[in-house]
Design a protein around this motif. Structure first.
Motif, PDB file in Angstrom:
ATOM      1  N   CYS A   1       0.829  -1.205   0.000  1.00 24.12           N
ATOM      2  CA  CYS A   1       0.000   0.000   0.000  1.00 24.12           C
ATOM      3  C   CYS A   1       0.866   1.259   0.000  1.00 24.12           C
ATOM      4  O   CYS A   1       0.457   2.302  -0.492  1.00 24.12           O
ATOM      5  N   GLY A   2       2.069   1.140   0.544  1.00 28.77           N
ATOM      6  CA  GLY A   2       2.997   2.261   0.535  1.00 28.77           C
ATOM      7  C   GLY A   2       3.400   2.655  -0.873  1.00 28.77           C
ATOM      8  O   GLY A   2       3.596   3.837  -1.173  1.00 28.77           O
ATOM      9  N   ILE A   3       3.521   1.674  -1.766  1.00 30.27           N
ATOM     10  CA  ILE A   3       3.858   1.960  -3.163  1.00 30.27           C
ATOM     11  C   ILE A   3       2.723   2.740  -3.820  1.00 30.27           C
ATOM     12  O   ILE A   3       2.943   3.679  -4.580  1.00 30.27           O
ATOM     13  N   GLU A   4       1.488   2.355  -3.518  1.00 25.77           N
ATOM     14  CA  GLU A   4       0.334   3.087  -4.061  1.00 25.77           C
ATOM     15  C   GLU A   4       0.312   4.515  -3.526  1.00 25.77           C
ATOM     16  O   GLU A   4      -0.043   5.452  -4.234  1.00 25.77           O
ATOM     17  N   PHE A   5       0.698   4.704  -2.267  1.00 27.48           N
ATOM     18  CA  PHE A   5       0.766   6.052  -1.716  1.00 27.48           C
ATOM     19  C   PHE A   5       1.827   6.872  -2.449  1.00 27.48           C
ATOM     20  O   PHE A   5       1.627   8.055  -2.713  1.00 27.48           O
ATOM     21  N   MET A   6       2.948   6.239  -2.774  1.00 28.60           N
ATOM     22  CA  MET A   6       3.988   6.957  -3.533  1.00 28.60           C
ATOM     23  C   MET A   6       3.435   7.436  -4.865  1.00 28.60           C
ATOM     24  O   MET A   6       3.725   8.553  -5.300  1.00 28.60           O
ATOM     25  N   ALA A   7       2.630   6.607  -5.500  1.00 28.80           N
ATOM     26  CA  ALA A   7       2.000   7.017  -6.757  1.00 28.80           C
ATOM     27  C   ALA A   7       1.034   8.172  -6.521  1.00 28.80           C
ATOM     28  O   ALA A   7       0.923   9.073  -7.351  1.00 28.80           O
ATOM     29  N   THR A   8       0.364   8.156  -5.379  1.00 33.08           N
ATOM     30  CA  THR A   8      -0.578   9.229  -5.043  1.00 33.08           C
ATOM     31  C   THR A   8       0.142  10.560  -4.885  1.00 33.08           C
ATOM     32  O   THR A   8      -0.403  11.610  -5.211  1.00 33.08           O
ATOM     33  N   MET A   9       1.361  10.521  -4.372  1.00 25.21           N
ATOM     34  CA  MET A   9       2.138  11.753  -4.201  1.00 25.21           C
ATOM     35  C   MET A   9       2.785  12.211  -5.508  1.00 25.21           C
ATOM     36  O   MET A   9       3.221  13.354  -5.594  1.00 25.21           O
TER      37      MET A   9
ATOM     38  N   LEU B   1      -1.258  14.538  -4.711  1.00 28.15           N
ATOM     39  CA  LEU B   1      -1.959  14.800  -3.448  1.00 28.15           C
ATOM     40  C   LEU B   1      -1.771  16.246  -2.998  1.00 28.15           C
ATOM     41  O   LEU B   1      -2.612  16.786  -2.283  1.00 28.15           O
ATOM     42  N   ALA B   2      -0.713  16.886  -3.460  1.00 27.16           N
ATOM     43  CA  ALA B   2      -0.422  18.265  -3.054  1.00 27.16           C
ATOM     44  C   ALA B   2      -1.547  19.231  -3.435  1.00 27.16           C
ATOM     45  O   ALA B   2      -1.772  20.218  -2.743  1.00 27.16           O
ATOM     46  N   ARG B   3      -2.266  18.949  -4.492  1.00 28.61           N
ATOM     47  CA  ARG B   3      -3.334  19.878  -4.904  1.00 28.61           C
ATOM     48  C   ARG B   3      -4.490  19.908  -3.929  1.00 28.61           C
ATOM     49  O   ARG B   3      -5.357  20.763  -3.999  1.00 28.61           O
ATOM     50  N   PHE B   4      -4.506  18.971  -2.971  1.00 28.20           N
ATOM     51  CA  PHE B   4      -5.553  18.962  -1.948  1.00 28.20           C
ATOM     52  C   PHE B   4      -5.046  19.510  -0.620  1.00 28.20           C
ATOM     53  O   PHE B   4      -5.673  19.330   0.414  1.00 28.20           O
TER      54      PHE B   4
ATOM     55  N   VAL C   1      -9.249   5.352  14.481  1.00 27.47           N
ATOM     56  CA  VAL C   1      -9.148   5.581  13.040  1.00 27.47           C
ATOM     57  C   VAL C   1     -10.312   6.456  12.601  1.00 27.47           C
ATOM     58  O   VAL C   1     -11.455   6.237  12.997  1.00 27.47           O
ATOM     59  N   ASP C   2     -10.018   7.453  11.761  1.00 26.48           N
ATOM     60  CA  ASP C   2     -11.052   8.357  11.262  1.00 26.48           C
ATOM     61  C   ASP C   2     -11.621   7.910   9.922  1.00 26.48           C
ATOM     62  O   ASP C   2     -12.823   8.031   9.690  1.00 26.48           O
ATOM     63  N   VAL C   3     -10.766   7.406   9.017  1.00 26.72           N
ATOM     64  CA  VAL C   3     -11.204   7.013   7.676  1.00 26.72           C
ATOM     65  C   VAL C   3     -10.534   5.690   7.308  1.00 26.72           C
ATOM     66  O   VAL C   3      -9.341   5.504   7.564  1.00 26.72           O
ATOM     67  N   TYR C   4     -11.325   4.791   6.724  1.00 30.73           N
ATOM     68  CA  TYR C   4     -10.807   3.523   6.210  1.00 30.73           C
ATOM     69  C   TYR C   4     -10.836   3.581   4.685  1.00 30.73           C
ATOM     70  O   TYR C   4     -11.855   3.947   4.099  1.00 30.73           O
ATOM     71  N   VAL C   5      -9.727   3.202   4.043  1.00 23.36           N
ATOM     72  CA  VAL C   5      -9.652   3.137   2.585  1.00 23.36           C
ATOM     73  C   VAL C   5      -9.554   1.661   2.220  1.00 23.36           C
ATOM     74  O   VAL C   5      -8.547   1.020   2.508  1.00 23.36           O
ATOM     75  N   PRO C   6     -10.593   1.092   1.588  1.00 22.43           N
ATOM     76  CA  PRO C   6     -10.556  -0.336   1.245  1.00 22.43           C
ATOM     77  C   PRO C   6      -9.687  -0.611   0.032  1.00 22.43           C
ATOM     78  O   PRO C   6      -9.380   0.278  -0.751  1.00 22.43           O
TER      79      PRO C   6
ATOM     80  N   ALA D   1      -8.466   5.868  -4.757  1.00 26.29           N
ATOM     81  CA  ALA D   1      -9.122   5.530  -3.494  1.00 26.29           C
ATOM     82  C   ALA D   1      -8.444   6.249  -2.327  1.00 26.29           C
ATOM     83  O   ALA D   1      -9.119   6.710  -1.396  1.00 26.29           O
ATOM     84  N   ILE D   2      -7.122   6.342  -2.367  1.00 29.11           N
ATOM     85  CA  ILE D   2      -6.408   7.071  -1.312  1.00 29.11           C
ATOM     86  C   ILE D   2      -6.787   8.545  -1.354  1.00 29.11           C
ATOM     87  O   ILE D   2      -7.040   9.162  -0.315  1.00 29.11           O
ATOM     88  N   LEU D   3      -6.867   9.119  -2.549  1.00 28.99           N
ATOM     89  CA  LEU D   3      -7.307  10.510  -2.675  1.00 28.99           C
ATOM     90  C   LEU D   3      -8.713  10.691  -2.123  1.00 28.99           C
ATOM     91  O   LEU D   3      -9.001  11.671  -1.438  1.00 28.99           O
ATOM     92  N   ASP D   4      -9.591   9.737  -2.407  1.00 31.59           N
ATOM     93  CA  ASP D   4     -10.949   9.799  -1.887  1.00 31.59           C
ATOM     94  C   ASP D   4     -10.948   9.763  -0.352  1.00 31.59           C
ATOM     95  O   ASP D   4     -11.704  10.491   0.288  1.00 31.59           O
ATOM     96  N   GLY D   5     -10.089   8.934   0.227  1.00 31.83           N
ATOM     97  CA  GLY D   5      -9.972   8.877   1.684  1.00 31.83           C
ATOM     98  C   GLY D   5      -9.504  10.196   2.271  1.00 31.83           C
ATOM     99  O   GLY D   5     -10.018  10.651   3.298  1.00 31.83           O
TER     100      GLY D   5
END
Length: 184
Positions: free
Chosen positions: A45-53, A59-62, A132-137, A145-149
């Motif tokens: 999941c960390g690799i997917e987060f790297m893609a999100t950044m 992710l910076a635009r949010f 936990v405040d938000v769960y990302v399935p 999905a990470i952006l949506d979370g």
């Protein structure tokens, strides 16, 4: 040419040359659009987060421009991947070192529920040790999905009362996890 959109103004009273709103709404808007993420990634999941950044999803635009690798300088903890029970005290320490207000996103099936690893050595969801405040399935979740979370967390932050962290309910929640409330 792309159109620049600003954060939506909180509800208030408008007139010629003035705008008035509550302090809660103004601070909530500022907090929601300036979250500093602390990535706690242990697997895929960390690799997917790297893609999100990265530039494709950005992710910076949010408002999460700067990932922090210091708990004291972050307010949004993103836990991604399998958390072994031996790692649980470390994760909890990272959470408690974050100053209030702090929020948590459990990214992926492993952080949310242990995923496919129903074994004695894997924590069956980080909500066993921290709130936990938000769960990302997903296994792993896509960057969208990470952006949506993060967007869901922004809504929570935007609408959170300034006094929520001092309420008996919040203090009871932390007490349930054995965490001492720090009012910084």
């Amino acid at each position: 040419m792309s159109k620049v959109t600003l954060a939506e103004a909180p509800p208030g009273v408008e007139g010629a040359g003035f705008f008035a709103t509550s302090l809660d709404k103004a601070i909530g808007l500022a907090r929601a659009n300036s979250l500093w993420p602390l990535p706690f990634a242990t697997s895929c999941c960390g690799i997917e987060f790297m893609a999100t950044m990265g530039s494709t999803y950005d992710l910076a635009r949010f408002g999460a421009e700067r990932p922090s690798f210091s708990p004291r300088q972050a307010d949004m903890l993103l836990v991604m991947g399998t958390i072994a029970k031996k790692m649980a005290p470390v994760l909890r320490q990272v959470y408690t070192q974050m100053a209030e207000p702090r929020w948590v996103i459990a990214v992926g099936a492993c952080a949310s529920s242990g995923g496919i690893f129903d074994t004695y050595s894997v924590l069956q969801g980080i909500d066993e040790i921290i709130p936990v405040d938000v769960y990302v399935p997903g296994c792993p979740p896509r960057p969208e999905a990470i952006l949506d979370g993060v967007l869901k967390l922004q809504e929570i932050v935007k609408n959170e009362s300034l006094n929520r962290r001092n309420t008996p309910e919040y203090k009871a929640l932390l007490e349930k996890y054995g965490i001492e409330a720090n009012n910084e």
